[in-house]
Enzyme design. Structure first.
Site, short mmCIF file in Angstrom:
data_model
loop_
_atom_site.label_atom_id
_atom_site.label_comp_id
_atom_site.label_asym_id
_atom_site.label_seq_id
_atom_site.Cartn_x
_atom_site.Cartn_y
_atom_site.Cartn_z
N ALA A 24 48.31 35.61 38.74
CA ALA A 24 47.49 36.23 39.80
C ALA A 24 46.90 35.11 40.54
CB ALA A 24 46.57 37.07 39.60
N ASN A 49 36.72 42.56 38.52
CA ASN A 49 36.97 42.15 37.14
C ASN A 49 35.73 42.42 36.33
OD1 ASN A 49 36.49 39.93 39.04
ND2 ASN A 49 36.71 38.59 37.23
N GLN A 91 43.59 43.54 38.17
CA GLN A 91 42.75 44.34 37.38
C GLN A 91 43.24 45.91 37.65
OE1 GLN A 91 40.97 43.90 34.82
NE2 GLN A 91 40.66 41.77 34.87
N CYS A 149 37.63 33.06 33.56
CA CYS A 149 37.96 31.80 34.64
C CYS A 149 36.70 31.16 34.85
CB CYS A 149 38.67 32.29 35.68
SG CYS A 149 40.34 33.11 35.56
#
Length: 411
Positions: free
Chosen positions: A82, A162, A190, A335
């Site tokens: 993504a 998310n 998501q 992340c």
């Protein structure tokens, strides 16, 4: 059973929003495209049967992903995930439309892949409007409409957040943006495992997907591009004419097959997955309801299986450390988890730094059991009680006589 991995024997995994385990059926499908006895050839090598078989497998997977989001197969482009899909969509539009304007609209709640890409473009002279959510934690279509300008070249919005699971009405936003002829990118990483996704209803020009968020492998993703050439983007990786010249590089057949199989499984069983996640989430919240001053972050509507909660006077890092061997959970996006700082999403929702630092994300999925939820809730409650017993701040709150409160942000 196969899905009870060795490392998980003593650890309850409640971090499905960070990544999902690969479904056993997906693993089985991928193995056939890896070894010397399998279909391992380069799918671009169309001059011989092995390459042709690999190429056919790639196209079969493209059809499976397209069916999941109600798209045409020739509108699905393979990427490494993504993050790459997001970069290709946003930078690609910026490059292609540089003569038409330099204004991009997105939100402060987006994944770092969107925000960091927009920061990069801001340094290149683009102007970025970051929309903030309303009191319920949602970005409304009217806010997008008010932000649009004559020089707006792109709107980028996440469908399911998310960190909190809140659902943005991308269909309403897509209608507004579409009327103005402005390209619209939807981050659906998501959402595809938790909601019915239809690119036409969303009026999306671009939609980014991730294999490892939908029970497929890591290292593969896809970008939906409406009409394959509309509204036109420039490639960000050069070195070959793969994927219609928009994404150079040898295609990883086994990973693509895995994402395709994962998409096919979701098409068949997403409703059952969602219903199960709703039941498990309800059980989790019931078991945590007895924890004094526990609050849910994020208003409604929310997608099933992502719950962000905060426990007053309990530092989230300390809580995660206290149960790290028993329960796998997170304080926000994987992340950005290497940075010890408050979640930008929670701050964007209006939480204070202290409230953000007492929040954790619990996310459930296909292989979560009710027994695991029960045990995890018990362990978390025990850890919260223990940490609070060492907190002078909590003692002041407790002695103050305030009643335990449940609620949502701002409540």
């Amino acid at each position: 059973m196969f899905h009870r991995l060795v490392w998980m024997a003593d650890t309850i995994y409640l971090d499905y929003a960070a990544t999902t385990p690969v479904d056993p059926a997906v693993v089985e499908a991928m193995v056939r495209y890896m070894g010397p006895d399998g279909v391992f050839a380069n799918p671009s090598s169309t001059t011989h049967p092995p390459g042709q078989k690999a190429g056919a497998a790639v196209e079969d997977a493209r059809q499976q992903v397209a069916a999941l989001i109600k798209a045409s197969p020739d509108e699905v482009l393979w990427t490494s995930g993504a993050t790459e899909s997001i970069n290709l969509a946003i930078k690609g539009v910026a490059d292609a439309r540089v003569g038409q304007g330099r204004h991009i609209v997105t939100t402060c709640l987006e994944h770092s892949a969107v925000l960091d890409t927009c920061r990069y473009l801001a340094r290149e002279g683009y102007e970025i409007t970051l929309l903030r959510p309303d009191s319920e934690g949602l970005v409304r279509a009217r806010s997008v409409k008010e932000a649009l300008r004559a020089d707006t070249i792109l709107v980028s919005v996440m469908q399911v957040n998310n960190e909190t699971g809140t659902i943005t009405d991308v269909e309403a936003i897509g209608d507004i943006v579409g009327e103005r002829g402005i390209p619209f990118h939807v981050d659906a990483a998501q959402s595809v495992a938790r909601l019915p996704v239809d690119v036409s209803k969303a009026n999306a020009d671009f939609m980014s997907l991730s294999g490892h968020k939908m029970y497929g492998p890591k290292g593969v993703g896809a970008l939906y591009i409406r009409g394959r050439s509309h509204p036109g983007i420039g490639p960000q990786i050069h070195g070959g004419d793969q994927e219609m010249g928009l994404r150079a590089g040898t295609l990883p057949t086994h990973q693509i097959v895995g994402m395709g199989k994962a998409a096919a499984l979701l098409t068949e069983r997403r409703n059952a997955d969602v219903q199960r996640a709703l039941e498990l989430e309800e059980l989790l919240l019931q078991r945590l309801a007895g924890v004094s001053r526990m609050r849910i972050n994020g208003g409604g509507p929310r997608a099933a299986g992502i719950v962000n909660v905060r426990f007053e006077c309990v530092d989230n890092e300390s809580l995660m450390m206290a149960v790290r061997d028993e329960v796998a959970m997170s304080s926000g996006s994987a992340c950005t988890s290497t940075h010890i700082e408050p979640s930008h999403v929670l701050l964007g929702l209006g939480l204070s730094v202290d409230e953000a630092n007492t929040s954790v994300r619990l996310s459930l999925g296909r292989f979560t059991s009710s027994a695991e939820v029960e045990q995890a809730a018990c362990l978390i409650e025990g850890a919260v009680d223990e940490l609070r017993s060492l907190s002078v701040e909590w003692e002041c709150v407790r002695v103050g006589g305030n009643d335990p409160v449940e609620g949502t942000i701002g409540g």
